[in-house]
Each structure stands twice: as structure tokens, then as C-alpha cells.
Design a protein around this motif. Structure first.
Motif, short mmCIF file in Angstrom:
data_model
loop_
_atom_site.label_atom_id
_atom_site.label_comp_id
_atom_site.label_asym_id
_atom_site.label_seq_id
_atom_site.Cartn_x
_atom_site.Cartn_y
_atom_site.Cartn_z
N HIS A 18 27.01 -11.42 -3.10
CA HIS A 18 28.54 -11.80 -3.17
C HIS A 18 29.08 -12.66 -2.42
O HIS A 18 29.93 -13.53 -2.67
N HIS A 43 31.06 -16.32 -2.41
CA HIS A 43 32.20 -16.91 -1.91
C HIS A 43 31.94 -18.29 -1.41
O HIS A 43 32.74 -19.09 -1.24
N ASP A 53 38.15 -12.89 -4.93
CA ASP A 53 37.06 -12.62 -6.02
C ASP A 53 36.90 -13.33 -7.32
O ASP A 53 38.21 -13.22 -8.02
ZN ZN Z 1 34.88 -11.07 -2.34
#
Ligand code: ZN
Ligand code: KG4
Length: 337
Positions: free
Chosen positions: A111, A115, A302
Motif C-alpha cells: 500500500h 502511495h 487512498d
Molecule cells: Zn493509505
């Protein structure tokens, strides 16, 4: 090459189609924020259930918006870690099923690598290597992005993440979840100086950070005022708090730039949306002649487009997962499943 990308690590279900890592054909998000707001924070069980309800129609929508069919998908990329385990599992299982049904490769994406990759979308001309400051709800990292899949962690928080502190202080100030954005908005109505915040000095790695002392100081200040029945100047407190976070991040980032000699700095993660941090970093990088990449707010939080961007480069590096891919709540940035 078209990648179907899936993200479900926290409270946003997201599916995107990304071409060759830097071109977003669709970027669908179903946010659960309004639901979790009722509880003042993310309720993991509810998040998992909502991801399950949202993910299939969202994937269909992502294909439709991109103007493609399932047959046009070349690979499936998915966040496999870190995050709320039940939430990540929904995305991982969906991606496994999609890869199996389409008979296409499955690419696991960290993840936080995602980003960082949000910057490839925001700045298609961004070349590597560069330095990246990652500030999200659960991570605060200074990362030397050596190449697309090689990351050197130069500094990290010793305790809380920056976003966690924003959220905690905002919650005590009765701001709606997720508090970072609301605190930022309040801070913009005032100037710092009224509530001086402590500066923590750390021994050891000078690029490491600590936010817990600052968080505790802000919490104590709020509690004392409440106990004494004193009115707080909330915008002024928010301005001083935001300034203090920026004062932790900025000098360490500048020191990391000097240490690495990098001439490009990228910022990533939800806290990169903070106006104080954005302003301070813009000013200082301009002064130093360093290129600053600051993704738009939509790419700071996100989303699945960032997973599709990183997924492309992981794919090129030969990273693949099988049907035994698992989800992980924690995982170092430099490790693969
Ligand atoms: Zn995040
Ligand atoms: O990267 P992200 O969307 O999720 C994680 O991977 O953790 O980051 C969410 C964090 C939350 O703590 C949220 O309050 C914070 O980013 N955030 C902000 C702002 N917008 C979002 N913090 C400070 N100022 C903002 N404008």
C-alpha cells in the motif's frame, strides 16, 4: 498494458484501470467515511462488510468508465498489505478471483509503495531516483526511491504516525472523522504562536521522527482547558499543532535531501493534503532549487489508481503472486509476500 487495480486496506473501496503505470483510464472510489463517522473512527468489521458489498459493482464501473471490457485487462494488481486485515482480505480475494477468471497475472502491491506511486500519475515526467516523504494515517517515512521496486528507508517514526496524531487531536476537539482535514481547515482560520508546542529531541538516527510527545502535549492542553472550564481558541490550537507537525517533518526531509543529494522530493499519503505542510515544503524546496512533487488531494488519500501505477512497475520487475496470496496487516516496505 492495462492493469485492473484494487485497493481495500482501510475505509475506501477502490478499483481503477491504469495504462502503462502513468495513465489513469478510470479511478472509482466508494468511500465509507460517512458510515464510520458515526462511530468516530473506522470499525474494521463494518469496513470488511462494506468492501464486500461495493467491490463487484465498482469493478464493473471501473471497466465501463475506462471504456474497456474484461478481455482488455492484461493483469490484476491488488494491495496485499498493510492495512486492516479483514479489509485487505476482501480486495485480495476479489483480485485473486478476477485473475483466475481472466487467466491474467496477479501482482501484489504494498500500500505504501502505492502511495509513493501516486506521484507517477500526478507527474508523468517524474524520473527516478527521488526522495519521498510518506505521511499517512499509519506511516511516517523518509524513503529513498532508488528505483521502482528498490526502497531505502532513511527515517521513520519511533512511535505514532503523523496522521494518527491529527486524528486523535481532532477527535478530542469534536471534529468529525477523519479529523486531519477538519483540523487543517480550522488551522487556516488562525496563525500559530498562541499555544507553543514542545519539540522532541531524539538520539540516534537524526532522520527519525517522533509524534507522541506532541500528541500528548496537545491532549493535555485540551483536557486541562476542559477541566478548568476555559474556552479554547480552537483555530489557534490547530494552527500551532499543524505548525509543530510541519516542524518535525521539514528539517528531517531537508537533511535527507542533503544526505542523499537527491534533487527531487515527492510527498505521499493522506497527510500530504495538509495545507500547512504543503505551503512550508513548497517555500523551502523553492528556496533550495529542489523539484517538489505534491500530488493533488484526490491522489493523496487512498485510491486504486496509485496501486495500478505501482502494480505496473512491480509487473515489469517480475513480481507475481499465485492463488495462495495472503493479506497482511503489517509488512515492511522493502519486503514482498
Ligand atoms: Zn493509505
Ligand atoms: O493515506 P491515507 O488516506 O490512509 C492511510 O493509508 O493511512 O491517510 C489518512 C490520514 C488520516 O489520518 C487523515 O486524517 C489524514 O490522512 N489527512 C490529513 C489531511 N487530510 C487527510 N491530515 C492533515 N491534514 C489534512 N488536510
Amino acid at each position: 498494458m492495462k492493469i485492473l487495480a484494487v485497493e481495500s486496506s482501510c475505509d475506501e473501496t477502490a478499483v481503477a484501470v491504469v495504462e502503462d503505470g502513468r495513465r489513469v483510464l478510470s479511478d472509482e472510489i466508494a468511500s465509507q467515511v460517512a458510515l464510520h463517522r458515526l462511530y468516530g473512527g473506522v470499525v474494521p468489521e463494518i469496513a470488511s462488510r462494506k468492501h464486500m458489498e461495493a467491490i463487484y459493482p465498482l469493478a464493473d464501473q471501473a471497466l465501463q468508465t475506462a471504456g474497456i471490457t474484461r478481455a482488455d485487462i492484461d493483469a490484476v494488481a491488488v494491495t496485499f498489505a498493510p492495512g486492516l486485515i479483514g479489509a485487505v482480505l476482501v480486495g485480495v480475494n476479489f483480485a485473486k478471483a478476477a485473475a483466475l477468471a481472466l487467466q491474467k497475472p496477479l501482482v501484489p502491491v504494498h500500500h505504501i509503495r502505492g502511495h509513493i506511486a501516486a506521484n507517477y500519475i500526478a507527474y508523468p515526467d517524474l524520473e527516478l531516483p527521488f526522495l519521498c516523504l510518506v505521511v499517512s494515517g499509519s506511516h511516517s517515512l523518509l524513503v529513498d526511491v532508488v528505483d521502482y521496486t528498490t526502497f531505502r528507508i532513511l527515517g521513520t517514526t519511533r512511535d505514532d504516525a503523523a496522521g494518527e496524531c491529527f486524528d486523535k487531536v481532532a477527535r478530542l476537539l469534536d471534529m468529525p472523522y477523519p479529523g486531519g482535514a477538519a483540523l487543517d481547515k480550522a488551522a487556516q482560520q488562525s496563525a500559530p504562536g498562541k499555544y507553543p508546542m514542545p519539540h522532541t529531541h531524539l538520539s540516534g538516527n537524526p532522520l527519525d521522527m517522533s509524534f507522541s510527545g506532541l500528541k500528548t502535549a496537545a491532549i493535555n492542553l485540551i483536557h486541562h482547558a476542559q477541566q478548568k472550564g476555559e474556552a479554547l481558541d480552537v483555530p489557534a490550537l490547530c494552527a500551532d499543532f499543524s505548525q509543530a507537525v510541519s516542524d518535525i517533518l521539514l528539517p528531517r526531509t531537508l537533511a535527507a535531501l542533503e544526505q542523499t543529494g537527491r534533487k527531487t522530493l515527492a510527498i505521499a499519503g493522506g497527510v500530504a493534503a495538509n495545507s500547512k505542510i504543503r505551503g512550508d515544503f513548497l517555500r523551502e524546496t523553492e528556496r533550495l532549487g529542489v523539484r517538489l512533487c505534491l500530488p493533488p488531494l484526490s491522489l493523496c488519500g487512498d485510491n486504486a489508481a496509485m496501486i495500478g501505477a505501482q502494480g505496473y512497475y512491480e509487473y515489469l520487475a517480475g513480481v507475481r503472486a499465485g492463488q495462495d496470496l495472503n493479506a497482511y496487516a503489517t509488512m515492511p516496505l522493502d519486503r514482498l509476500p
